[in-house]
Enzyme design. Structure first.
Site, PDB file in Angstrom:
ATOM      1  N   LYS A  53       0.805  -1.231   0.000  1.00 18.84           N
ATOM      2  CA  LYS A  53       0.000   0.000   0.000  1.00 18.84           C
ATOM      3  C   LYS A  53       0.837   1.279   0.000  1.00 18.84           C
ATOM      4  O   LYS A  53       0.352   2.356   0.345  1.00 18.84           O
ATOM      5  CB  LYS A  53      -0.998   0.024   1.180  1.00 18.84           C
ATOM      6  N   HIS A 103       6.989  -7.058  -1.724  1.00 21.93           N
ATOM      7  CA  HIS A 103       6.755  -6.422  -0.417  1.00 21.93           C
ATOM      8  C   HIS A 103       7.628  -7.079   0.657  1.00 21.93           C
ATOM      9  O   HIS A 103       7.370  -6.905   1.848  1.00 21.93           O
ATOM     10  CB  HIS A 103       5.286  -6.549  -0.023  1.00 21.93           C
ATOM     11  N   SER A 133      -5.470   2.185   3.861  1.00 18.43           N
ATOM     12  CA  SER A 133      -5.500   1.627   2.517  1.00 18.43           C
ATOM     13  C   SER A 133      -5.592   0.096   2.585  1.00 18.43           C
ATOM     14  O   SER A 133      -6.385  -0.533   1.874  1.00 18.43           O
ATOM     15  CB  SER A 133      -4.231   2.054   1.769  1.00 18.43           C
TER      16      SER A 133
HETATM   17  S1  PPS Z   1      -0.313  -3.121  -3.172  1.00 17.25           S
HETATM   18  O1  PPS Z   1      -1.560  -3.871  -3.433  1.00 17.25           O
HETATM   19  O2  PPS Z   1       0.173  -3.344  -1.820  1.00 17.25           O
HETATM   20  O3  PPS Z   1       0.714  -3.360  -4.168  1.00 17.25           O
HETATM   21  O4  PPS Z   1      -0.760  -1.599  -3.230  1.00 17.25           O
HETATM   22  P1  PPS Z   1       0.121  -0.346  -3.704  1.00 17.25           P
HETATM   23  O5  PPS Z   1       0.069  -0.242  -5.167  1.00 17.25           O
HETATM   24  O6  PPS Z   1       1.466  -0.405  -3.060  1.00 17.25           O
HETATM   25  O7  PPS Z   1      -0.667   0.865  -3.032  1.00 17.25           O
HETATM   26  C1  PPS Z   1      -2.023   1.097  -3.306  1.00 17.25           C
HETATM   27  C2  PPS Z   1      -2.292   2.546  -2.945  1.00 17.25           C
HETATM   28  O8  PPS Z   1      -1.687   3.385  -3.940  1.00 17.25           O
HETATM   29  C3  PPS Z   1      -2.699   4.216  -4.497  1.00 17.25           C
HETATM   30  N1  PPS Z   1      -2.417   4.505  -5.897  1.00 17.25           N
HETATM   31  C4  PPS Z   1      -2.187   5.746  -6.354  1.00 17.25           C
HETATM   32  N2  PPS Z   1      -2.119   6.925  -5.723  1.00 17.25           N
HETATM   33  C5  PPS Z   1      -1.891   8.028  -6.480  1.00 17.25           C
HETATM   34  N3  PPS Z   1      -1.743   7.992  -7.833  1.00 17.25           N
HETATM   35  C6  PPS Z   1      -1.797   6.814  -8.499  1.00 17.25           C
HETATM   36  N4  PPS Z   1      -1.659   6.789  -9.808  1.00 17.25           N
HETATM   37  C7  PPS Z   1      -2.030   5.629  -7.750  1.00 17.25           C
HETATM   38  N5  PPS Z   1      -2.150   4.312  -8.076  1.00 17.25           N
HETATM   39  C8  PPS Z   1      -2.404   3.655  -6.947  1.00 17.25           C
HETATM   40  C9  PPS Z   1      -3.979   3.397  -4.331  1.00 17.25           C
HETATM   41  O9  PPS Z   1      -5.117   4.192  -4.522  1.00 17.25           O
HETATM   42  C10 PPS Z   1      -3.780   2.870  -2.926  1.00 17.25           C
HETATM   43  O10 PPS Z   1      -3.944   3.876  -1.929  1.00 17.25           O
HETATM   44  P2  PPS Z   1      -5.368   4.233  -1.251  1.00 17.25           P
HETATM   45  O11 PPS Z   1      -5.035   5.139  -0.105  1.00 17.25           O
HETATM   46  O12 PPS Z   1      -5.978   2.949  -0.805  1.00 17.25           O
HETATM   47  O13 PPS Z   1      -6.174   4.922  -2.300  1.00 17.25           O
END
Ligand code: PPS
Length: 297
Positions: A53, A103, A133
């Site tokens: 996340k 991760h 998240s």
């Molecule tokens: S995972 O499943 O652990 O690999 O998730 P990860 O990709 O690391 O994190 C998911 C969060 O990143 C947000 N996200 C973004 N934020 C801003 N811009 C872009 N383009 C973007 N893409 C993914 C996603 O919405 C998750 O955060 P939250 O707070 O839940 O919205």
């Protein structure tokens, strides 16, 4: 190693896979978790590493387009190169330079990553937004059937009882490993900095990867990897196409304020101060107002 049900503080169960005292997601096949340290590493492998996340999908998307030198419109997700999830023969079959992601802590990954001085993009995000998240993501996972309440999830998550353990153990392990191996090429990106000015952070990524793309390309990439564009582009079309539900949720800094009650916040802040004593990490939990010029929306 075994499949287990881990209870939150209210007795709601989360299915997980336990290996060497650590809980991981309950993936259908778990060989990739167990054998992660055995993945043969190539000199030019590139790794994106961060606690769940922290923005892995976002940075993976930007990195693969920087490497390819073109914008992509497909629904492919970073799972194809996720070391603890993708079958290892598929990872073996990838062409170089491979863009892998995980991760896992560095100390649990193949030692050749350090020996071969592979490039690592290391992601950090403030642990309050990470917890929110993660909670919302787990609620949406179809095979989890988790209905637990936030107040029964948060503390156990912070204490490391759920998948991948504790954010604190993770970031402190990485901090220690980075200090032990100053020769390792590591670019550290903070989710909050990316939200503040992603064009600036994309330039850093471009320079670190050695892709040397034009300003015009970086501007187009910035738009193409904005939250709104990615959310739309990656929408699940079939059960196996596109993103898992809940991956693209809000994409903001400070949503935790809508979730942490004052007493939870107080508990967290004290725990944070205790655990991070001696750490040099500078984690921002909020952004100043109007600090999101050039940020992805
Ligand atoms: S995972 O499943 O652990 O690999 O998730 P990860 O990709 O690391 O994190 C998911 C969060 O990143 C947000 N996200 C973004 N934020 C801003 N811009 C872009 N383009 C973007 N893409 C993914 C996603 O919405 C998750 O955060 P939250 O707070 O839940 O919205």
């Amino acid at each position: 190693m075994s499949r287990v049900k881990v209870l939150d503080a209210g007795g709601d169960a989360l299915p997980m896979f336990q290996h060497q005292g650590q809980n991981y997601p309950n993936y259908p096949q778990t060989d990739s978790i167990v054998n992660i340290h055995k993945v043969p590493i190539r000199d030019d492998d590139i790794f994106i590493c961060g606690f769940p996340k922290s923005g892995t999908h976002w940075v993976w998307e930007a990195s693969r387009m920087l490497l390819a030198g073109r914008l992509m419109d497909d629904t492919v997700e970073k799972g194809v190169g996720m070391m603890e999830y993708a079958p290892h023969d598929a990872i073996q079959a990838m062409s170089s330079p491979r863009l892998l992601n995980t991760h896992f802590k560095l100390s649990l990954l193949p030692p050749d990553i350090v020996k071969k001085r592979c490039k690592i993009v290391y992601l950090l995000r403030n642990p309050k937004d990470v917890a929110v998240s993660y909670y919302n993501f787990i609620l949406k996972l179809p095979n989890y059937n988790y209905r637990g309440k936030w107040e029964n999830f948060m503390k156990y998550h912070v204490l490391g009882k759920f998948s991948y353990g504790s954010w604190f153990d993770f970031v402190l392990d990485w901090e220690e490993e980075k200090l032990k191996h100053p020769e390792l090429p590591v670019l550290t990106l903070h989710y909050e900095d990316m939200k503040e000015n992603n064009l600036r952070e994309l330039r850093k990524l471009d320079s670190f990867l050695g892709t040397d793309r034009s300003e015009g390309f970086l501007s187009a990439l910035y738009e193409h990897t904005s939250f709104t564009v990615m959310e739309k582009r990656k929408a699940p079309t079939t059960p196996i196409q596109g993103a898992l539900p809940g991956v693209y949720r809000k994409g903001t800094v400070g949503d935790w304020k809508n979730w942490f009650k004052p007493e939870q916040n107080e508990w967290f802040d004290k725990y944070y101060t205790d655990r991070m004593e001696g750490s040099d990490l500078n984690i921002r939990f909020t952004l100043p107002r109007r600090a999101t010029m050039g940020a992805s929306t």
